[in-house]
Structures are given as C-alpha cells and as structure tokens.
Design a protein around this motif. Structure first.
Motif, PDB file in Angstrom:
ATOM      1  N   GLY A  77     -30.424   3.405 -26.079  1.00  0.00           N
ATOM      2  CA  GLY A  77     -31.702   3.319 -26.770  1.00  0.00           C
ATOM      3  C   GLY A  77     -31.661   3.923 -28.170  1.00  0.00           C
ATOM      4  N   GLY A  78     -30.583   3.689 -28.874  1.00  0.00           N
ATOM      5  CA  GLY A  78     -30.476   4.184 -30.234  1.00  0.00           C
ATOM      6  C   GLY A  78     -30.054   5.640 -30.332  1.00  0.00           C
ATOM      7  N   LYS A  79     -29.969   6.330 -29.187  1.00  0.00           N
ATOM      8  CA  LYS A  79     -29.562   7.732 -29.209  1.00  0.00           C
ATOM      9  C   LYS A  79     -28.070   7.797 -28.916  1.00  0.00           C
ATOM     10  N   SER A  80     -27.332   8.355 -29.839  1.00  0.00           N
ATOM     11  CA  SER A  80     -25.887   8.420 -29.689  1.00  0.00           C
ATOM     12  C   SER A  80     -25.494   9.598 -28.803  1.00  0.00           C
ATOM     13  N   LEU A  81     -24.788   9.305 -27.711  1.00  0.00           N
ATOM     14  CA  LEU A  81     -24.406  10.357 -26.775  1.00  0.00           C
ATOM     15  C   LEU A  81     -22.938  10.734 -26.894  1.00  0.00           C
ATOM     16  N   LEU A  82     -22.124   9.755 -27.269  1.00  0.00           N
ATOM     17  CA  LEU A  82     -20.721  10.013 -27.600  1.00  0.00           C
ATOM     18  C   LEU A  82     -20.441   9.239 -28.872  1.00  0.00           C
ATOM     19  N   SER A  83     -19.627   9.806 -29.765  1.00  0.00           N
ATOM     20  CA  SER A  83     -19.333   9.039 -30.974  1.00  0.00           C
ATOM     21  C   SER A  83     -18.000   9.436 -31.576  1.00  0.00           C
ATOM     22  N   GLY A  84     -17.367   8.434 -32.154  1.00  0.00           N
ATOM     23  CA  GLY A  84     -16.157   8.639 -32.937  1.00  0.00           C
ATOM     24  C   GLY A  84     -14.997   9.263 -32.178  1.00  0.00           C
ATOM     25  N   ILE A  85     -14.846   8.924 -30.904  1.00  0.00           N
ATOM     26  CA  ILE A  85     -13.772   9.531 -30.127  1.00  0.00           C
ATOM     27  C   ILE A  85     -12.532   8.645 -30.151  1.00  0.00           C
ATOM     28  N   SER A  86     -11.444   9.191 -30.683  1.00  0.00           N
ATOM     29  CA  SER A  86     -10.164   8.490 -30.654  1.00  0.00           C
ATOM     30  C   SER A  86      -9.135   9.423 -30.041  1.00  0.00           C
ATOM     31  N   LEU A  87      -8.481   8.976 -29.001  1.00  0.00           N
ATOM     32  CA  LEU A  87      -7.422   9.803 -28.420  1.00  0.00           C
ATOM     33  C   LEU A  87      -6.564   8.972 -27.484  1.00  0.00           C
ATOM     34  N   ARG A  88      -5.425   9.564 -27.105  1.00  0.00           N
ATOM     35  CA  ARG A  88      -4.536   8.949 -26.116  1.00  0.00           C
ATOM     36  C   ARG A  88      -4.448   9.873 -24.921  1.00  0.00           C
ATOM     37  N   ILE A  89      -4.620   9.307 -23.738  1.00  0.00           N
ATOM     38  CA  ILE A  89      -4.411  10.083 -22.517  1.00  0.00           C
ATOM     39  C   ILE A  89      -3.055   9.685 -21.960  1.00  0.00           C
ATOM     40  N   MET A 128       0.814  -1.210   0.000  1.00  0.00           N
ATOM     41  CA  MET A 128       0.000   0.000   0.000  1.00  0.00           C
ATOM     42  C   MET A 128       0.844   1.254   0.000  1.00  0.00           C
ATOM     43  N   ILE A 129       1.928   1.207   0.780  1.00  0.00           N
ATOM     44  CA  ILE A 129       2.634   2.461   1.001  1.00  0.00           C
ATOM     45  C   ILE A 129       3.575   2.775  -0.148  1.00  0.00           C
ATOM     46  N   THR A 130       4.092   1.757  -0.808  1.00  0.00           N
ATOM     47  CA  THR A 130       4.925   2.027  -1.973  1.00  0.00           C
ATOM     48  C   THR A 130       4.229   1.502  -3.217  1.00  0.00           C
ATOM     49  N   ALA A 131       3.017   1.956  -3.404  1.00  0.00           N
ATOM     50  CA  ALA A 131       2.201   1.395  -4.479  1.00  0.00           C
ATOM     51  C   ALA A 131       2.544   1.970  -5.847  1.00  0.00           C
ATOM     52  N   ALA A 132       3.613   2.761  -5.924  1.00  0.00           N
ATOM     53  CA  ALA A 132       3.879   3.460  -7.178  1.00  0.00           C
ATOM     54  C   ALA A 132       4.440   2.551  -8.254  1.00  0.00           C
ATOM     55  N   GLU A 133       4.754   1.283  -7.904  1.00  0.00           N
ATOM     56  CA  GLU A 133       5.532   0.464  -8.823  1.00  0.00           C
ATOM     57  C   GLU A 133       4.775  -0.384  -9.840  1.00  0.00           C
ATOM     58  N   PRO A 134       3.474  -0.721  -9.625  1.00  0.00           N
ATOM     59  CA  PRO A 134       2.864  -1.650 -10.576  1.00  0.00           C
ATOM     60  C   PRO A 134       2.897  -1.112 -12.009  1.00  0.00           C
ATOM     61  N   ALA A 135       2.742  -2.031 -12.949  1.00  0.00           N
ATOM     62  CA  ALA A 135       2.839  -1.668 -14.359  1.00  0.00           C
ATOM     63  C   ALA A 135       1.948  -0.467 -14.667  1.00  0.00           C
ATOM     64  N   SER A 136       2.475   0.439 -15.468  1.00  0.00           N
ATOM     65  CA  SER A 136       1.701   1.637 -15.778  1.00  0.00           C
ATOM     66  C   SER A 136       0.476   1.285 -16.611  1.00  0.00           C
ATOM     67  N   ILE A 137      -0.650   1.883 -16.232  1.00  0.00           N
ATOM     68  CA  ILE A 137      -1.869   1.627 -16.997  1.00  0.00           C
ATOM     69  C   ILE A 137      -2.031   2.659 -18.107  1.00  0.00           C
ATOM     70  N   LEU A 138      -1.156   3.654 -18.092  1.00  0.00           N
ATOM     71  CA  LEU A 138      -1.241   4.723 -19.097  1.00  0.00           C
ATOM     72  C   LEU A 138      -0.143   4.536 -20.139  1.00  0.00           C
ATOM     73  N   PRO A 139      -0.303   5.051 -21.334  1.00  0.00           N
ATOM     74  CA  PRO A 139      -1.445   5.845 -21.781  1.00  0.00           C
ATOM     75  C   PRO A 139      -2.722   5.022 -21.960  1.00  0.00           C
ATOM     76  N   LEU A 140      -3.842   5.720 -21.803  1.00  0.00           N
ATOM     77  CA  LEU A 140      -5.146   5.129 -22.094  1.00  0.00           C
ATOM     78  C   LEU A 140      -5.488   5.501 -23.536  1.00  0.00           C
ATOM     79  N   ARG A 141      -5.842   4.493 -24.315  1.00  0.00           N
ATOM     80  CA  ARG A 141      -6.218   4.776 -25.708  1.00  0.00           C
ATOM     81  C   ARG A 141      -7.702   4.514 -25.917  1.00  0.00           C
ATOM     82  N   LEU A 142      -8.360   5.460 -26.545  1.00  0.00           N
ATOM     83  CA  LEU A 142      -9.732   5.246 -26.997  1.00  0.00           C
ATOM     84  C   LEU A 142      -9.677   5.142 -28.511  1.00  0.00           C
ATOM     85  N   GLU A 143     -10.282   4.086 -29.047  1.00  0.00           N
ATOM     86  CA  GLU A 143     -10.282   3.899 -30.500  1.00  0.00           C
ATOM     87  C   GLU A 143     -11.705   3.965 -31.020  1.00  0.00           C
ATOM     88  N   ASP A 144     -12.013   5.046 -31.683  1.00  0.00           N
ATOM     89  CA  ASP A 144     -13.322   5.226 -32.310  1.00  0.00           C
ATOM     90  C   ASP A 144     -14.458   4.877 -31.351  1.00  0.00           C
TER      91      ASP A 144
END
Lengths: 254, 213
Positions: free
Chosen positions: A35-47, A13-29
């Motif tokens: 219910g058929g209503k698109s609220l987010l669409s076509g988002i591609s990016l890297r965080i 817990m105290i030295t938790a900085a070491e686990p494998a990095s989860i970043l960057p986060l990639r969103l692909e399209d």
C-alpha cells in the motif's frame, strides 16, 4: 498403493542430496512495499551455500519479512530474487516459524504430510518417517497428538519435519524465542546438526548469545534496509555502522 | 410408529449427507477463494440459515408441483421431495459453518502449508480434516434443525399416512385430533433422539479435544 514396490521415489527421497544446487541465492536491489509503504528496500546480497547466516535487527526491522521474501512466501515488489538453478521459488527449501504450526494429527502424521504432498509412496513415507523419528529421538511420541506436545517438543517436531524434506536451505524465524533455555539448547543442537548435514541455515534471532553461538555470517537490518553483511566474528568485534553499534550496545543496557 | 420414526430418520439423515457433500466443498471454496461477489454469497448463506422451513417447503413445492420446472419428476408428496426440502434447510448451515471454520484454520495454516508445498486446492482436504471436530458440531446443528422442523416436510410431503408421515407432522396431526397421548409419546421419542445425538457429539468433541488438541 505402491506398498512393497520400492520404485524411483524412495531412492530419490533418501539420497536427495544430488539435485542441482539452488544456492547461492542472489537478491538484486530487492524491495517490498504494501500500500505504498516501503517495508524492505534496496537489499542486494548473496546467500552462500553451506553457511549459517544470522539475520539480526530490532523489532520491526524487517527480519521476518526478509526471510519470507527469500523463502518465497512473498514476492519482491521491486528488484529480483534469483536462485542459482533459475527457479523463482525453489522446491528444496523449508521454513520453520516462530510459533510452530502443526496439524491436528499425530506426530508421525505431521511428518508424513509434506511427503504425501510431494506424492511419495506410502511405503517410502513410512520409512522416511520412522527414520526421522529415530534420528531426532521422537520415536516414543510418534502416536501422540502433535498439538498436545510442549512448546519445545512442538518446535523440535517442526524442525524434524523441515529436515525430512531434505532442504538445501532452511529458513528459521526466531525458532526459539518463546522457549525456555533447555529447549533452546535442544533447538540449537538440531540446527548445528542440520548445518553439518550440509543444509544452509538462514535464521533470524534477536538473542545475541544465540547469534554468537550459531552464526558464521551476519546480516543486520535496520528499518527495512540492509546495513551490514559480514562474518559473524567481525560483526561482533566491530560493527561498521552506527545502527549496529547501537543495537549491540542496547543488549548490554538491558 | 416405528415406521414413522424410521422415515423421519431416513429423510433427515439423507438430507444431512447430501447437504455435506455439496456444502463442505462450497464452504471451503468460499473460505479460500477470492472472487467478485464473494461477500454477497457469504451474506446470503448466513441469512439463509434463518430460512423459515415453511418457506423452504413452499419453494420446493413450487418447483416440484405439476406445473413447476421439475414437475415431470412427480416427486411432490414423496419422501424424495421431503429430502430435497430439508437439504435446502441444512445446506446454508453447513456452508456458513464450513466457511467460518476453514477461514480461521487457513489464517493459522496458510504460510506453513504453502511452505510445505501445498496449493490452495490441495489445502482444502487438509483444512476439512483438521477442522473435523468443529465441522461435526455444525453438521449436528443441521441435523437438529431438519429433524425438528415440521413446515417443510408438511408442505412438500403432505403428511400422508404410511408414506410421508414423520414424527413432527404426526405430532401436529395427533395434537389437532386431541390424541395427546400419542403426540406426547412421539415428542418424547424425538427429544430422546436429539438428546442422544447431541450427547454423542459432545462426547466425541471432548474426546477429540483431549486426543487431538
């Protein structure tokens, strides 16, 4: 149980900085529809790791949804969300909501709760909680019921609880939109400290001043679509899209 | 008379405890789980809150009577039978109230709890604990219903002196006999107990609200 047996978990817990990095986060399209209503669409990016990313856009642009989708509270209905370590919902992340959701127990009890969920031993929990209380100057209110704190104190507690989980990335959904200026300052200072600790910040706000103060990168959403993703200085100096220009100009009008 | 009061409290309190042990988890499942027929179960448990005690008594009587499915237990006309009947009366109250309290809490908590890493199952004890003040009110309502009813304990207990006679059945009997003094005295005891219990519950609620927000 486990009291006085400093085994593996306290150290982890105290030295938790070491686990494998989860970043960057990639969103692909990535898209999200209900219910058929698109609220987010076509988002591609890297965080990218270690940055402070501001998610901006008008009300209803999809900022909250975007954060929830990244965090894993909802799953994309199209496209893919890919953490660098290959998990679908990475563990070492946390989220702070617009209105802090605190449990009906003491301040210390609220901090202890997520550690108990992770199976951290009682002794290690106690240490981690007292460290956190001290670090964020909450020690004097440790035994007070969390629900009776002021709005600003509640949000500080919510941030402290998030920090305690040692996330690699912290999502914040308009964390100070219901707070007064001094409480807002306190929150921004905490966010800065988190960032200095190496925590990646992804935060939505419609406070342009705040975005200027904290932002290194900006994502601008409009009607569920990604219009811009660039460095904050460039975004504020000269947005590329008409929508972003209108959004920034709107701020000058009222 | 002390023996009558003691038996009344023993039967009702035991029934409350059993109803909580069964009803709290069941109510929680109804609040959090989504399964076919859930709506019907919700309606049924709401409707059973109004189950007439005499009918509950009749059902238990049929189950426990010598030719009934549980006749071999020889429980009819014992305090055990009375506990079963009263549990049946309290259970729907505990289930419905737990479901409604936990549904509201879950609506407020579920994103945060998921974010913190709690599964639905792990959320149940959290919600029960955080809803403790509201749940206490419901449990007391159950206690009130059970301690006030006469139909069920009369049918399955038989109002046998020194064995299954409770305050309510004794009041009924003494009134019929024209022994109004004793009936009124027992009535006052019953009212006082109910009053004390509710005052305690109200006080606990106020204290908790001030203490926990």
């Amino acid at each position: 149980m486990g009291a006085g047996t400093p085994g593996l978990k306290p150290d982890r817990m105290i030295t938790a900085a070491e686990p494998a990095s989860i970043l960057p986060l990639r969103l692909e399209d990535v898209g999200y529809a209900v219910g058929g209503k698109s609220l987010l669409s076509g988002i591609s990016l890297r965080i990218e790791a270690g940055r402070r990313l501001m998610v901006m856009g008008a009300n209803g642009a999809g900022k909250s949804l975007f954060l929830r989708l990244c965090h894993g509270l909802i799953d994309p209905t199209q496209g893919r969300r890919i953490w660098a370590n290959g998990e679908t919902r990475a563990e070492t992340q946390a989220m702070v909501f617009q209105r802090p959701v605190l449990l009906r127990r003491s301040v210390a009890g609220n901090l202890e709760y997520p550690l108990a969920l992770k199976g951290v031993s009682r002794a290690a929990r106690r240490n981690a909680v007292s460290d956190t209380l001290e670090r964020f100057g909450l020690g004097h209110m440790a035994d007070r019921p969390a629900r009776l704190l002021s709005g600003g104190e509640q949000q500080r507690l919510a941030l402290a609880r998030a920090w305690l989980m040692r996330p690699q990335v912290l999502f914040l959904d308009e964390p100070s939109s219901s707070l007064d200026p001094s409480a807002t300052r306190a929150i921004e200072t905490m966010i800065r400290h988190f960032s200095e600790d190496g925590i990646t910040i992804v935060m939505s706000t419609h406070d342009l001043g705040q975005a200027r103060r904290l932002g290194e990168d900006v994502v601008f959403l409009h009607r569920g679509g990604l219009m811009e993703h660039q460095r904050a200085v460039d975004f504020f100096a000269g947005p590329r899209t008409r929508e972003a220009r209108a959004f920034l100009a709107g701020d000058l009008l009222w | 008379m002390m023996q009558i009061i003691g038996l009344s409290l023993r039967v009702t309190l035991t029934a409350v405890v059993i109803a909580c042990v069964i009803g709290l988890p069941l109510g929680a499942v109804l609040a959090l789980a989504r399964f076919p027929g859930r709506g019907a179960v919700v309606v049924l448990s709401n409707a059973l809150m109004g189950l007439p005690p005499v009918v509950a008594g009749l059902v238990v009587y049929l189950m426990l009577s010598r030719s009934g499915p549980l006749g071999s237990l020889s429980l009819l006309f014992t305090p055990g039978a009375m506990i079963i009947a009263q549990t049946l009366l309290i259970l729907p109250i505990v289930i419905s109230l737990t479901r409604s309290v936990l549904e509201d809490l879950w609506a407020e908590y579920h994103e945060q709890l998921r974010s913190l890493g709690a599964s639905r199952l792990r959320a149940v004890p959290t919600l029960l604990w955080d809803g403790r003040v509201s749940l206490l009110t419901g449990v007391l309502a159950g206690f009130g219903r059970a301690s006030a009813e006469v139909g069920a304990v009369l049918v399955v207990g038989g109002n046998i002196a020194d064995h299954t006679r409770t305050m309510t059945t004794a009041i009924t009997l003494e009134t019929n006999r024209g022994n109004l003094g004793l009936a009124v005295a027992l009535g006052i005891v019953l009212l006082t107990l109910t009053l004390m219990l509710n005052a305690a519950a109200w006080g606990a609620g106020q204290w908790a609200r001030g203490r926990l927000g």
